[in-house]
Design an enzyme around this catalytic site. Structure first.
Site, mmCIF file in Angstrom:
data_model
loop_
_atom_site.group_PDB
_atom_site.id
_atom_site.type_symbol
_atom_site.label_atom_id
_atom_site.label_comp_id
_atom_site.label_asym_id
_atom_site.label_seq_id
_atom_site.Cartn_x
_atom_site.Cartn_y
_atom_site.Cartn_z
ATOM 1 N N ILE A 103 0.844 -1.201 0.000
ATOM 2 C CA ILE A 103 0.000 0.000 0.000
ATOM 3 C C ILE A 103 0.876 1.247 0.000
ATOM 4 C CG2 ILE A 103 -1.850 1.253 1.165
ATOM 5 C CD1 ILE A 103 -2.721 -1.441 0.082
ATOM 6 N N ASP A 104 1.927 1.247 0.808
ATOM 7 C CA ASP A 104 2.875 2.363 0.781
ATOM 8 C C ASP A 104 3.448 2.551 -0.619
ATOM 9 O OD1 ASP A 104 2.837 3.398 3.367
ATOM 10 O OD2 ASP A 104 4.290 1.950 4.110
ATOM 11 N N ILE A 105 3.881 1.452 -1.221
ATOM 12 C CA ILE A 105 4.514 1.536 -2.536
ATOM 13 C C ILE A 105 3.532 2.051 -3.581
ATOM 14 C CG2 ILE A 105 5.477 0.129 -4.405
ATOM 15 C CD1 ILE A 105 6.789 -1.590 -2.186
ATOM 16 N N GLY B 91 2.891 5.693 -3.112
ATOM 17 C CA GLY B 91 3.983 6.455 -3.716
ATOM 18 C C GLY B 91 3.876 6.514 -5.224
#
Length: 397
Positions: free
Chosen positions: A179-181, A184
């Protein structure tokens, strides 16, 4: 720096993963990315270890593997944003920046006069991207979020893992902070879209990006499966919910991943397994039929594949253009001849270790090739350079 964004300056006020991942993408594309870090402490991920990189003498440094994965190509400046001097430095940098990335809690930067409204007042061309767990408004706007909890709340864990009733049943998070990736990635797409629009209008923009929104968008076919059928998607292990056969199958010396994507591939797959009659069987002849009758087909495939080794099956399936693969470890990925041919692993100069390994950007441009020259910076490595630049600009201005 080369690359298609060599004319762009990014002020990166973010930390952890989502914002820094976007900043690294922009740096890889050639932008000058100035990473503002808390004085004396730096990005949280600097302490997220072990492992920590060793220096040229084999001694551990303070550079964690996690931090090194997401900050390539940036310049690090130590700043105390609670101080008037620190706030003024950030405002000075914002005056000459094209993009700001930040992932502070809602309202934090407004207290220091560093929010979107304040910085865009001094630079109307500025593109300001705020990344939070839940967005700038709504009942959870002020709550803290991390990737793992958003994987859960956003539904990803409900469709990832072993089905109920089978050994090892239960939800399972993805092995990287997906989810972070993806947040981003969305941030990078958004700021570049705003940059393209600014070329037409002369005006910057404000982007409000929420991790939970990203997780919801990422449900993709699973969300539509529910919306068109009314059924709730469930965990299916490694089986695809819509396309079959796609799974991990046992072979004599391990396992193989097979991903048959259409009926023509299934004809070739069945023939390669020595059972061309499967493709003529109305229970298996079409993808829809195979999905409906997977309980019958799956054991038949497993029984056949168990008789030979991975390398033999892979050679036969590759020869007839049926997608298949071994389950590589991380070292196995880096040893893949194709990955080595594409030079996805590079070694960049580093002031402590001599060189630092980096898995680089997959983007390739014919007219504006990317260059990978700058390792993830030490804390405050470029503070003096950036402060001197700002001071010189004030004298000229």
């Amino acid at each position: 720096m080369s690359g298609p964004l060599s004319h762009v300056r990014v002020l990166d006020l973010s930390r952890i993963m989502a914002g820094p991942w976007s900043g690294q993408i922009l740096a890889d594309l050639g932008a000058e990315v100035i990473k503002v870090e808390r004085a004396g402490v730096g990005d949280d991920t600097r302490r997220w270890g072990p492992p920590f990189m060793e220096d040229s003498e084999g001694k551990p440094t303070r550079e964690s593997g996690y931090y090194l994965s997401v900050n390539r190509g940036k310049k690090s400046v130590e700043v105390d944003i609670a101080s008037e001097e620190g706030q003024e430095l950030i405002r000075d940098l914002a005056r000459t920046s094209d993009i700001v990335l930040e992932n502070f809690k809602v309202g934090t930067l407004a207290r220091y006069g560093l929010d979107a409204a304040s910085l865009r007042a001094i630079n109307p061309r500025l593109i300001y991207c705020s990344i939070t767990g839940f967005g700038q408004d709504g009942p959870m706007a002020e709550d803290v979020a991390y990737d793992f909890m958003i994987q859960a709340m956003g539904g990803l864990l409900s469709v990832t893992g072993v089905p109920d009733g089978e050994p090892g049943a239960g939800p399972q998070k993805v092995g990287v902070p997906v989810i972070d990736i993806m947040t981003g990635m969305y941030a990078s797409v958004a700021v570049l879209a705003a940059l393209a629009r600014r070329a037409e209008t002369g005006k910057g923009d404000y982007i409000d990006l929420a991790m939970l929104d990203v997780a919801t968008a990422m449900l993709a076919n699973q969300a539509m499966n529910h919306l068109v059928s009314g059924a709730t998607p469930t965990r299916k292990g490694n089986k695809h919910p819509n396309i079959q056969p796609q799974d991990i199958f046992p072979v004599r010396d391990g396992h193989i991943v097979i991903a048959v994507g259409n009926d023509e591939q299934f004809v070739r797959f069945a023939a390669a397994l020595g059972h061309p009659e499967w493709a003529q069987d109305p229970r298996f002849a079409t993808n829809a039929a195979r999905v409906e009758n997977l309980d019958l087909l799956h054991p038949m495939i497993c029984e056949t594949l168990r008789d030979r080794d991975l390398a033999d099956w892979r050679a036969d399936l590759v020869a007839v253009k049926v997608p298949c693969a071994p389950i590589n470890t991380v070292p196995g990925v880096l040893d893949e001849p194709q990955v080595q041919h594409r030079q996805m692993l590079r070694h960049l100069p580093h002031p402590l270790a001599g060189t630092v390994p980096q898995v680089v950007s997959p983007m390739r441009f014919a007219e504006a090739p990317l260059s990978f020259e700058a390792a993830p910076p030490l804390l405050g490595q470029h503070t003096d350079e950036i402060r001197d630049r700002v001071a010189a600009a004030k004298v000229k201005g």
